[in-house]
Design a protein around this motif. Structure first.
Motif, short mmCIF file in Angstrom:
data_model
loop_
_atom_site.label_atom_id
_atom_site.label_comp_id
_atom_site.label_asym_id
_atom_site.label_seq_id
_atom_site.Cartn_x
_atom_site.Cartn_y
_atom_site.Cartn_z
N ARG A 184 0.84 -1.21 0.00
CA ARG A 184 0.00 0.00 0.00
C ARG A 184 0.87 1.25 0.00
NH1 ARG A 184 -5.13 1.37 4.00
NH2 ARG A 184 -5.68 3.34 2.99
N VAL A 185 1.92 1.25 0.80
CA VAL A 185 2.82 2.40 0.88
C VAL A 185 3.50 2.62 -0.47
CG1 VAL A 185 4.94 3.29 1.92
CG2 VAL A 185 3.19 2.25 3.37
N LEU A 193 3.44 9.12 -8.01
CA LEU A 193 4.25 10.10 -8.75
C LEU A 193 4.62 9.58 -10.13
CD1 LEU A 193 6.56 11.72 -6.05
CD2 LEU A 193 5.08 12.92 -7.66
N PHE A 194 4.82 8.28 -10.24
CA PHE A 194 5.06 7.72 -11.57
C PHE A 194 3.78 7.72 -12.40
CE2 PHE A 194 8.88 5.70 -9.59
CZ PHE A 194 9.81 6.30 -10.44
N GLU A 195 2.64 7.57 -11.74
CA GLU A 195 1.38 7.67 -12.47
C GLU A 195 1.22 9.06 -13.07
OE1 GLU A 195 -3.42 7.46 -11.64
OE2 GLU A 195 -2.11 6.10 -10.52
N ILE A 196 1.57 10.09 -12.29
CA ILE A 196 1.52 11.45 -12.81
C ILE A 196 2.46 11.60 -14.00
CG2 ILE A 196 1.99 13.88 -12.30
CD1 ILE A 196 1.17 13.33 -9.40
N ALA A 197 3.68 11.07 -13.87
CA ALA A 197 4.67 11.21 -14.94
C ALA A 197 4.22 10.54 -16.23
CB ALA A 197 6.01 10.64 -14.48
N PHE A 198 3.81 9.28 -16.15
CA PHE A 198 3.38 8.56 -17.35
C PHE A 198 2.10 9.19 -17.94
CE2 PHE A 198 6.15 5.10 -15.85
CZ PHE A 198 6.72 4.70 -17.05
N THR A 199 1.18 9.58 -17.05
CA THR A 199 -0.07 10.18 -17.52
C THR A 199 0.18 11.50 -18.22
OG1 THR A 199 -1.37 9.11 -15.77
CG2 THR A 199 -2.30 11.08 -16.78
N PHE A 200 1.03 12.35 -17.64
CA PHE A 200 1.31 13.65 -18.25
C PHE A 200 2.00 13.48 -19.61
CE2 PHE A 200 1.35 16.79 -14.43
CZ PHE A 200 0.08 16.38 -14.08
N LYS A 216 -2.15 3.86 -16.61
CA LYS A 216 -2.10 3.80 -15.15
C LYS A 216 -1.62 2.43 -14.66
CE LYS A 216 -5.50 7.43 -14.36
NZ LYS A 216 -6.77 7.84 -13.72
N LYS A 217 -1.99 1.39 -15.37
CA LYS A 217 -1.48 0.05 -15.01
C LYS A 217 0.02 -0.03 -15.25
CE LYS A 217 -5.78 -2.53 -15.74
NZ LYS A 217 -6.47 -3.58 -16.56
N LEU A 218 0.47 0.56 -16.35
CA LEU A 218 1.90 0.62 -16.62
C LEU A 218 2.62 1.33 -15.49
CD1 LEU A 218 4.57 0.79 -18.23
CD2 LEU A 218 3.57 2.72 -19.49
N ALA A 219 2.11 2.47 -15.07
CA ALA A 219 2.73 3.24 -14.00
C ALA A 219 2.76 2.46 -12.69
CB ALA A 219 1.97 4.55 -13.80
N HIS A 220 1.70 1.71 -12.43
CA HIS A 220 1.63 0.90 -11.21
C HIS A 220 2.76 -0.12 -11.18
CE1 HIS A 220 -0.12 -1.65 -8.03
NE2 HIS A 220 0.18 -2.66 -8.81
N HIS A 221 2.91 -0.87 -12.25
CA HIS A 221 3.96 -1.90 -12.29
C HIS A 221 5.35 -1.28 -12.31
CE1 HIS A 221 1.21 -5.25 -12.60
NE2 HIS A 221 0.60 -4.69 -13.62
N PHE A 222 5.49 -0.16 -13.01
CA PHE A 222 6.78 0.51 -13.04
C PHE A 222 7.17 1.00 -11.65
CE2 PHE A 222 9.84 3.86 -13.56
CZ PHE A 222 10.65 3.42 -14.60
N GLY A 223 6.20 1.57 -10.94
CA GLY A 223 6.47 2.06 -9.59
C GLY A 223 6.91 0.95 -8.64
N PHE A 224 6.26 -0.21 -8.74
CA PHE A 224 6.65 -1.34 -7.90
C PHE A 224 8.03 -1.85 -8.28
CE2 PHE A 224 2.51 -1.44 -6.08
CZ PHE A 224 2.62 -2.21 -4.92
N PHE A 260 10.34 -8.47 -8.05
CA PHE A 260 10.79 -7.41 -8.95
C PHE A 260 10.69 -7.85 -10.41
CE2 PHE A 260 14.46 -6.27 -11.60
CZ PHE A 260 14.20 -4.92 -11.81
N GLN A 261 11.16 -9.04 -10.71
CA GLN A 261 11.15 -9.52 -12.09
C GLN A 261 9.73 -9.64 -12.64
OE1 GLN A 261 13.47 -13.05 -11.33
NE2 GLN A 261 15.36 -12.12 -12.15
N SER A 262 8.80 -10.04 -11.79
CA SER A 262 7.41 -10.14 -12.19
C SER A 262 6.84 -8.76 -12.53
CB SER A 262 6.58 -10.79 -11.08
OG SER A 262 5.21 -10.78 -11.40
N GLU A 263 7.14 -7.78 -11.66
CA GLU A 263 6.64 -6.42 -11.90
C GLU A 263 7.28 -5.81 -13.14
OE1 GLU A 263 4.21 -4.84 -10.46
OE2 GLU A 263 3.81 -6.40 -8.97
N LEU A 264 8.57 -6.05 -13.33
CA LEU A 264 9.26 -5.50 -14.50
C LEU A 264 8.73 -6.12 -15.78
CD1 LEU A 264 11.53 -3.51 -15.27
CD2 LEU A 264 13.08 -5.47 -15.33
N SER A 265 8.43 -7.42 -15.73
CA SER A 265 7.86 -8.10 -16.89
C SER A 265 6.50 -7.51 -17.26
CB SER A 265 7.72 -9.60 -16.60
OG SER A 265 7.10 -10.27 -17.67
N SER A 266 5.67 -7.26 -16.24
CA SER A 266 4.37 -6.64 -16.48
C SER A 266 4.52 -5.24 -17.03
CB SER A 266 3.55 -6.61 -15.19
OG SER A 266 3.26 -7.91 -14.73
#
Length: 296
Positions: A184-185, A193-200, A216-224, A260-266
């Motif tokens: 959650r954190v 902040l990554f969601e803002i960056a990718f969205t903008f 937004k899904k891209l930003a979520h996985h990238f942030g993780f 990490f590898q799972s999130e990066l793959s997504s």
């Protein structure tokens, strides 16, 4: 993650961001202690990673649109959050980027006001970039007013109580030290902040607004991926400081690396779906992978 933004291929983008920040300081009015604090925080050696993402997303869309004001908005938001994070009532950090934190130089009151100043200036930059679209010669399927509204909505949601502000609260006062709380954190404090960056980058770069869910899904996985890589890189330091909400500390290096590898793959999957998997983003994902495996 210094290595991510010190590569020659990114240098021209970063120079543009730094030049734009220098120009923007003229908009902060007369020279005062408060203005100096804003300048100090902005010019203290930041990697400009989030504004870089804005620019790279827009470039991948190939609409030749100027997104520098939107990129600055993200950097202003990020810098404002760092000023607050360092305050004694928050994370109580005396140093930021190997320099004294803003409040150590200018005092807590001025530092807090500097964060307010940068946050509101960031919203101003959103409006400015929307105004720039009105003067653009590129064909645009969505009106600049709609783009501005969508960008403002994203920024307010991602920075508010359900976003970065709430994420900082749960980082300071976690209800427990479970994996769910750590996730959650990361989602609220790093991912937003990554969601803002990718969205903008997507909105001001002329992307199809119907694809915003995928962005937004891209930003979520990238942030993780970004945060877990950082946890893995700093695992020894975090163990010494007993940071219980570190994913690497919580799961151990091996399982955290798998996560990490799972999130990066997504992340790569969504980059490809959106047509954003350019050589620039391919390089960033490779660097993230290398960073996650190299302990400080």
């Amino acid at each position: 993650m210094t290595a991510l933004t010190k590569q020659p291929s990114f240098s021209s983008h970063l120079e543009k961001v730094d030049q734009k920040i220098t120009q923007s300081l003229l908009e902060f009015g007369e020279k005062t202690k408060l203005r100096d604090a804003c300048e100090y925080a902005l010019m203290s050696g930041g990697k400009r990673f989030r504004p870089l993402i804005v620019i790279l997303v827009a470039e991948a869309l190939s609409n030749q649109l100027d997104v520098l004001d939107a990129a600055l908005a993200v950097e202003f938001f990020h810098t404002a959050s760092l000023i607050v994070d360092d305050l004694p009532c928050m994370d109580d950090d005396d140093q930021r980027r190997d320099k004294p934190s803003t409040h150590k130089i200018y005092g807590e009151s001025t530092a807090l006001l500097a964060s307010y100043s940068l946050m509101t200036a960031g919203f101003g930059k959103i409006h400015q970039n929307a105004e720039n679209l009105k003067n653009s010669s590129s064909p645009f399927s969505t009106s600049s007013d709609v783009i501005c509204t969508l960008a403002l909505s994203t920024a307010t949601q991602c920075s508010g109580i359900l976003g970065a502000t709430g994420g900082q609260f749960f980082d300071l006062f976690p209800p427990d030290h479970s994996l769910e709380t750590a996730q959650r954190v990361i989602s609220q404090k790093t991912g937003t902040l990554f969601e803002i960056a990718f969205t903008f980058g997507w909105l001001f770069g002329g992307g199809d607004t119907k694809q915003m869910g995928l962005v937004k899904k891209l930003a979520h996985h990238f942030g993780f991926a970004f945060q877990i890589a950082d946890d893995l890189h700093d695992i020894k330091q975090d163990e010494q400081e007993n940071l219980k909400l570190s994913i690497a500390h919580m799961l151990g290096s091996e399982k955290a690396l798998e996560y990490f590898q799972s999130e990066l793959s997504s992340c790569c999957e969504y980059l490809k779906k959106l047509g954003l998997f350019t050589p620039y983003f391919e390089k960033i994902t490779h660097m993230l992978s290398h960073y996650a495996r190299f302990e400080k």
